[in-house]
Structures are given as C-alpha cells and as structure tokens.
Design a protein around this motif. Sequence first.
Motif, PDB file in Angstrom:
ATOM      1  N   GLN A  87       9.416 -36.815 -52.648  1.00 23.58           N
ATOM      2  CA  GLN A  87       9.364 -37.652 -51.451  1.00 23.58           C
ATOM      3  C   GLN A  87       8.039 -37.463 -50.728  1.00 23.58           C
ATOM      4  O   GLN A  87       7.431 -38.434 -50.260  1.00 23.58           O
ATOM      5  N   ASN A  88       7.542 -36.225 -50.659  1.00 19.24           N
ATOM      6  CA  ASN A  88       6.256 -35.970 -50.009  1.00 19.24           C
ATOM      7  C   ASN A  88       5.116 -36.708 -50.697  1.00 19.24           C
ATOM      8  O   ASN A  88       4.234 -37.269 -50.040  1.00 19.24           O
ATOM      9  N   VAL A  89       5.119 -36.690 -52.040  1.00 18.95           N
ATOM     10  CA  VAL A  89       4.050 -37.353 -52.794  1.00 18.95           C
ATOM     11  C   VAL A  89       4.032 -38.850 -52.500  1.00 18.95           C
ATOM     12  O   VAL A  89       2.979 -39.440 -52.242  1.00 18.95           O
ATOM     13  N   VAL A  90       5.197 -39.474 -52.525  1.00 18.28           N
ATOM     14  CA  VAL A  90       5.261 -40.916 -52.303  1.00 18.28           C
ATOM     15  C   VAL A  90       4.957 -41.254 -50.846  1.00 18.28           C
ATOM     16  O   VAL A  90       4.302 -42.265 -50.555  1.00 18.28           O
ATOM     17  N   LEU A  94       2.110 -43.806 -49.395  1.00 25.85           N
ATOM     18  CA  LEU A  94       2.362 -44.826 -48.381  1.00 25.85           C
ATOM     19  C   LEU A  94       1.385 -44.687 -47.211  1.00 25.85           C
ATOM     20  O   LEU A  94       0.910 -45.688 -46.660  1.00 25.85           O
ATOM     21  N   ALA A  95       1.109 -43.435 -46.837  1.00 31.30           N
ATOM     22  CA  ALA A  95       0.215 -43.196 -45.703  1.00 31.30           C
ATOM     23  C   ALA A  95      -1.170 -43.786 -45.951  1.00 31.30           C
ATOM     24  O   ALA A  95      -1.847 -44.240 -45.008  1.00 31.30           O
ATOM     25  N   LYS A  96      -1.588 -43.790 -47.216  1.00 29.27           N
ATOM     26  CA  LYS A  96      -2.891 -44.389 -47.554  1.00 29.27           C
ATOM     27  C   LYS A  96      -2.896 -45.887 -47.267  1.00 29.27           C
ATOM     28  O   LYS A  96      -3.952 -46.492 -47.070  1.00 29.27           O
ATOM     29  N   GLU A  97      -1.695 -46.490 -47.271  1.00 30.91           N
ATOM     30  CA  GLU A  97      -1.561 -47.916 -46.969  1.00 30.91           C
ATOM     31  C   GLU A  97      -1.271 -48.140 -45.483  1.00 30.91           C
ATOM     32  O   GLU A  97      -1.003 -49.269 -45.042  1.00 30.91           O
ATOM     33  N   GLY A  98      -1.276 -47.041 -44.721  1.00 29.08           N
ATOM     34  CA  GLY A  98      -0.986 -47.149 -43.299  1.00 29.08           C
ATOM     35  C   GLY A  98       0.483 -47.351 -42.995  1.00 29.08           C
ATOM     36  O   GLY A  98       0.840 -47.893 -41.939  1.00 29.08           O
ATOM     37  N   LYS A  99       1.363 -46.893 -43.902  1.00 32.04           N
ATOM     38  CA  LYS A  99       2.797 -47.106 -43.728  1.00 32.04           C
ATOM     39  C   LYS A  99       3.560 -45.793 -43.738  1.00 32.04           C
ATOM     40  O   LYS A  99       3.079 -44.782 -44.252  1.00 32.04           O
ATOM     41  N   ARG A 100       4.768 -45.826 -43.170  1.00 36.41           N
ATOM     42  CA  ARG A 100       5.705 -44.718 -43.240  1.00 36.41           C
ATOM     43  C   ARG A 100       6.946 -45.180 -43.981  1.00 36.41           C
ATOM     44  O   ARG A 100       7.185 -46.379 -44.131  1.00 36.41           O
ATOM     45  N   GLU A 107      16.441 -48.143 -48.827  1.00 35.97           N
ATOM     46  CA  GLU A 107      16.606 -48.722 -50.171  1.00 35.97           C
ATOM     47  C   GLU A 107      15.258 -49.044 -50.799  1.00 35.97           C
ATOM     48  O   GLU A 107      15.012 -48.724 -51.971  1.00 35.97           O
ATOM     49  N   ALA A 108      14.361 -49.640 -50.024  1.00 35.67           N
ATOM     50  CA  ALA A 108      13.050 -50.009 -50.567  1.00 35.67           C
ATOM     51  C   ALA A 108      12.214 -48.766 -50.865  1.00 35.67           C
ATOM     52  O   ALA A 108      11.467 -48.722 -51.852  1.00 35.67           O
ATOM     53  N   PHE A 109      12.356 -47.732 -50.006  1.00 38.37           N
ATOM     54  CA  PHE A 109      11.598 -46.511 -50.249  1.00 38.37           C
ATOM     55  C   PHE A 109      12.064 -45.828 -51.531  1.00 38.37           C
ATOM     56  O   PHE A 109      11.243 -45.383 -52.339  1.00 38.37           O
ATOM     57  N   VAL A 110      13.388 -45.732 -51.721  1.00 40.76           N
ATOM     58  CA  VAL A 110      13.916 -45.110 -52.941  1.00 40.76           C
ATOM     59  C   VAL A 110      13.449 -45.890 -54.166  1.00 40.76           C
ATOM     60  O   VAL A 110      13.084 -45.301 -55.205  1.00 40.76           O
ATOM     61  N   SER A 111      13.411 -47.215 -54.070  1.00 38.07           N
ATOM     62  CA  SER A 111      12.901 -48.033 -55.181  1.00 38.07           C
ATOM     63  C   SER A 111      11.441 -47.704 -55.455  1.00 38.07           C
ATOM     64  O   SER A 111      11.007 -47.658 -56.611  1.00 38.07           O
TER      65      SER A 111
END
Length: 892
Positions: A87-90, A94-100, A107-111
């Motif tokens: 989870q930390n790696v992903v 996401l943080a590189k895209e400016g997202k959390r 559901e979308a995060f697990v995908s």
Amino acid sequence: MDTRFDPPAIESRWYKSWEDAGVFTAEADDRRTPYTIVIPPPNVTGALHMGHALNNVIQDVYIRLARMKGLNALWVPGTDHAGIATQNVVEKDLAKEGKRKEDLGREAFVSRVWEWKRKFGHRIVDQLKSLGCSCDWSRERFTLDDGLYRAVMEVFVRLFEKGLVYRDEALVNWCPRCLTTLSNEECPAEEEGGSFFDLRYPVVGEEDRHVTVSTTRPETMLGDTAVAVHPDDERYTDLIGKTVLLPLTNREIPVVADAHADPEKGSGAVKITPAHDFDDFLVGKRHDLPRVCVIGEDGKMTDEAGEYAGLDRLDARKRIVADLTGLGLLGRVEDRRIPLPKCYRCNTVVEPHLSRQWFVKMRPLLEPAADAVKDGRVKFVPARYSKLYLEWVEKYIDWPISRQLWWGHRIPVYYCDGCEETVVAREKPDACPACGGGDLTQDEDVLDTWFSSQLWPFSVLGWPEETPELSYFYPTALMVTARDIIYFWVARMVMAGLEFRGEVPFPTVYIHGTILDDLGRRMSKSLNNGIDPVEMVSKFGADAVRFSLMLLVSEGQDIKLSESRFEMGRNFANKLWNASRFAIMNLISDEGVPEDVPDVDLAFEDRWILSRLNQTVKATTETLDRYRMADAANALYSFVWREFCDWYLEIVKPRLYDREETGTAVKSRAAARHTLAKTLKTALRLLHPMIPFVTEEIHDHVRQALGRSGHFVSLADWPVADGDYINETIDREMETMIAITRAIRNIRAEMNVPEGARLEVRVAVTDEAGKDLVTRHGARICNMAKLNSIDAGVGLAKPPTAAVAVVGDMTIFVPLGDVIDLDAERARLGKEAEKVEKMVRTSERKLANRDFLSRAPEEVVERERLRRDELATRHEAIQAQLKSLKVGDFGG
C-alpha cells in the motif's frame, strides 16, 4: 567445450530445459516418499536482496538433494501481498500524480494495487529463476489469490466460533505515518539519545508539597489520570486517596496505591496515563481510571490537550517542557539512551494508542506450539534458537490482527445498519440473521499480513479443501528462514498447523544468519553498502554466487560479505570447467572408457583419488544431512580443487598421454580413463545442488564424450560412499608424497630457482620403510617437482650448499650451488627487505597519526591495518630466506 566458462551462455538455456522437461514438477504419488518445502513468500513489492539469495539457495540445495535421493520433491513458490509495504508503494506512486488514495476511493485504489501487482509482481520471481531456484512454478501462489482467501476466511470464522477471536478497546502500537495498528513484533525498539524528565505535581491542600514523577515523554502528562505509589512505601502512605494538581491543566488526579510503582526506582511515584502507556493501561483497568487520549492517530495533540491541540507530539514536548520550567515544576533533566519502538516499514516512532481492534486470544493456541518444540516434534538448527522461540511463545500476548489498510484480506465481519447486529461469516450474508434487514456494512479493516502467512504451509496445498496434495505433501520437510521472523512467522505457522491440521507444519527449522557488509554492518540504503545479488549473478554467474554463499554460511552466524567474496565461487567454477575440459578431451578415444576395470589395473594415484572421492561422498552427505552447508562446500572445494585438479590430474597426465600399444600401457590408459570419468561424474553429482548450471553443462559434455544416453544430472542418483575404496594407508602415503613435492616447490620459489632447472634431490629417512616410500613414488615426485632425480637413504648427510626442508621424520636436501648465483640472490633479497621495511614503517606512522584515525572512514583505517600486517608478514618471509642463504647454512 568452449575454452572458457561463460555463465550467461548456459544458464537461461538449462533453466528452460529443466522447466520444459518438468524436472521441477511433483505430483502426489503414494508409491514415493514426499519431500516438501514451501518458500518463505517474499513481498510482492520486493526485489531480490542478499538475504533472499542466501535463503533461497539453501532451500534449492535441499530440494535438489532430495530430488537426487529419489524423493518426490516439491518446492512451492509464491509471494506475499505485504499489506503495509505494498500500500505504501502504490500511495507513493499516487503522490507523484498529486493524489491520495482517498481521492480514488477504496475500490478504485485496490484495483490500482492489483494493477501494480500484475505489472511488477513477477520481478522477484524472475530473479529467483535467474538464481537457479528449482520451484514447481505451476503451483505458484499469492497470499491474496482465491484459494488462500477462502482459507483465511475459514480460519477467522472458526477462531471466532471458538471464542478465540474477539473485539475490544485496548491500547495498541500505532504508526502515525501508516495510520495502522502494529503487533509488538512489527515495531522493534531502537536506542536513541533522549532525556529523562522529572516533573513536580503539587499536592492539593498541602502548600509547598509536591510529588515528583519521571518520564521520557512529557507530552503524555496531559493525559495523566492518576499518580501511583506502592502501598508499602511509607513516604506516600498519607497521600493515598488524596489528589495532586496536574500542571498545565488545572485538573485534579488521585494518588492510588498499586504494586506497579517500584519504591526502588526514582522517587517511587509514577504518573499513570492509561491511554498512552501499556503498563498504565493495566493500572487504569485495576482502578477504573478514565482514559484521556491527548495524542491522535496522526501523531498530533488532540482537543483533550487544551492549548497544545494541533501541535505535533514532539513540538508539544518542547512547549510543555518550557512551560513547566516557567512554572518551576520541571526538576532534573537527565540525558539517556532510550529504546524507541519504530514502525518496521517506515521507521516512524510508534505511539501506544487507544483503539477498538480485533484480537486473537493466543494462550490456547500457543501452549500446544510451545509443547511441540519442548517434546522435539519441531527442532531448530542451530538448537539455541528454540530458546528464542519459547521466550516469545510463552509470553502468550494476545495478537492484534486488524489493520487500518485497504490492501489485504478484509475482515469477514458485517454490521447490520438496522439492528446493529454483528455478523461473522465466510461470505457476505444476503440478510441480517437477527432482523432480516438487507443493509449490511463490512468492517473497514483488513487482517494482519501474518494472519494469512501463518497458513502458508497448508493453504498452498488446497486447504480448507481436503485435496490429494494436502494429504500427501503436508507436513513439509524443512523450513528455512531468518531469525528475525521466528516469532513473526515460525511460531504462528506451528500454532496454525496444530490447530487446523492437527500436526506440526515441519519437523526442522533451519535458521541462517544475516548478511552484513565486510565491516560487520547491516546492509541498508542509508549506508549505501548493499550488494545486489542480481548484479552479482550478471557479473560472476549464478553458480559463483551460490557457491560463494555456501562456503560462507555457518550455523546461524552472521555473514560478512563483500563483492570480492564472489570471486571464490567464480574461480572455483572456472577451475572445474577447465579441469573438466581437460578430462573430456582425454575421455574421447577409440579405445573407449570402460565402465569398470579390475582393481589390479588401478595405479596408486587411481586408488588414492577413489579413496578420497568416497570419503568426500561420505563427508558431503553427512554434513548436508546435519545442515552444515559450509562444511560440505569446503569438503567439495578441497577435493575438486586441491586433490582432483592440483594433484590427480597432474600425476595421471603421463599415463593419458602415453601412446604405447603394449598390454600394460593399454590397461594403464583404460584404468586412468575409467577413474577420471568416475571421479568427474561423481563430483558433478555432489556439486550439482550447489552449482546446478555448470554441473549440468559439464555433465552433458561428459555424456556425449562417453557416447552414452542419459538424463539430466538434476535427476541422477545421489552418490553413495563405497567403503571398499577407502584406504587410509594409501591416503597417508599420498599425503607424504604431496608434502615432499610441496617442500621442493617452495624451495624453488623462495630461492628464485629458474623455471627450467632440473634438480637432484636427496632425502634422509629414519628407516627402510621411509626409503621404500620415496623410492616407489620417486618417478611421480620427479614429474611433479621437476627433478632429474630423487634418492633416499637412512641417515644421509647434508650436501654442501643445499637448502633444507623437513617433512615429518624426513629431511629433504635440495643442492643449489650449481643452480643459482647465491651472492646475487642474497643481494636481491637484501634490497627487497629494505624496500618492504620502509613500507612497513610508513604504514605504522600513518596508523599512529591521530588525525588519520579520527578523520578517515572506518573501512579505510581497517584496510591500512591489513596492509601493514601483510607487509610485515612479507618482510619476515624475506628475512627467513636471507637467513637460509647464509654461507654457514650451506655448508661453507
């Protein structure tokens, strides 16, 4: 065969051949004895590091050995979903895209994590293959695949139904960075510099009287709900039942009597913070104290902290210390080394945090797991690790299994939105069994990664279904792991195996040491001292990496490793390749290579190498059976390099090169080829579990040279020692012959004797047996030491200008007067001695320089010490040579 060994040219080819031929696959077969290993599943986020390499090479050695012993060997591979790590790696991606992750939703995060797993999850598997790991890849498992999911749900429900899983509000280890609960094992303590603060709490109603308490975490004082004193401590008897004023809060808290307070420590009074200290939590339960939470999940002070709310805990500490100082309520401050528990994933200091969590009641499960080690059903190698196992098991600490993550096995608990019923079920119910309502919400938390990993030895074989594989391949034969997960994983596997299968998951646990750098430090990114095994395989070859590790591994001891250590394995593989190439060239003959020859045709050196070969078979088998891999590797190294290559091949060359057609010569060549082929083929089988690629390639060339059909050396029978070949008398004679040869070679080297000079050597012996030995083996010694002649006699006198060496009760005389210019050699050695002596003095001055010692990196200083020692040794050797060249020592 190519003139040089080229690992990349053969490794991928042979690995594909093994896979295509099904060498690694195993099916349940009641006619055969099973031998099973389940791989400690590496994290799916991981890349192969040296610890993985060592761990998996050991497993591969034993699975290949079992295969060659005729056992039905299965090595089950797989990877772990590694909840927090993945989870930390992903989240970082996401943080590189400016997202959390909250921007995506659960559901979308697990995908997204599954997408990452599909893209990168095979990396470590490919790396294991490059190392030669002979897993049954058709059985590869993942701790989140459907079969293992069913196993996890089954276990949770069964434990809940037995009353062994429960939910409660309790103090847990909490990572403010990962925002999740951690077990004790997931937050090891690291010592750091800190302070011990004495705080003074005014006694209510008694002017100028204070109670002094001590803490390393002043910020927690805002959550104090009592001060405890020992009931027998006469200093505070009159205060029990009274109150003190909690500074900075104007809140009164009681003084309670509790044995937790130790009169011998500090002031004897202790602050009680039930919401932020594990011991205090228990005291609070005994006295029904309120729990005031002043530090939140994010590590910031809560509203309960008053004016300090919103501050980071460490910033609050500074403010509180300053404010107490201003009030005159801060006493002594003492600097100390303090053990700080840190998150094993992100290294953040962990907080004790009050939270409602799911737990496993451990005592009923761990008592049988303790008994299994005590009664010998599970044995540790080395045995000392059983104590470490029992120390943890017998604490019986309940296990917090819920994690505040999105990636993992979601807890199979559902809450009815209508009647608030809690439903525990293997699958989501269609309706609430209490009220019939259809609005059910699943618990948000996931299970600790180790909850699924503990089931690995039987879940990978199909449990909870009673599959043929499960009944045949379980229990497994061996677990290979590192000592730092004995309680994380080993104890829980034993616990789960006994609870759900009724038997231990493995009889033997082999614990290997930790890979350190050459200065004895743990490898880490911060020190930039790691060694990438994938790079080492590319540079030296997989066999070189494997064999070097096997030479270095010892029972549970840490391994100091530098890149140069892999030269040992590479040099050995090259030596084996070159020796095999020579052997194969001499096995290709119109005369053929007989499968057997009469003993009478075997020469002395044939009988010697066959004696040593069978002793090596015996030693290798026995040491591997006792999990002493380094002893086995060193026995094989010594036999192949020193005895087979350095001595047997050199001694046997004249017989192989002899082209005479007499009956004696033909028989001698046949015996030499037979012995050569037998020795090489057996050595290849002994070496194969450790260095599979080069042995398979050479074995294939030997098979072709002999014109024989056959199969992989991977599937060849493991050698069995034949005691009839072992002959200690021959061994002793050969040892003497080798010692004489070495002594003469040393004199040639030390005295700078020209390469082509043929010497005439005399040997003084003490009896006729010694004379007979030298006479019988004279031709061999002359050939090996480049002599014109060697004579032996009882009581021979030393010739003039002869160098002397002693071997046992024999004295060897090497006349040098007509071979070298003694005056020129003395002059050369004198100049060399002066040069080296200056270098020694320069190095000693450097090591005596305080600036150098204080400023230079530790590894630079250590290298200089080693250089000084090597130069000093070299100087001593030159002086010894000069002494031996003195005129008097050469008979005038």
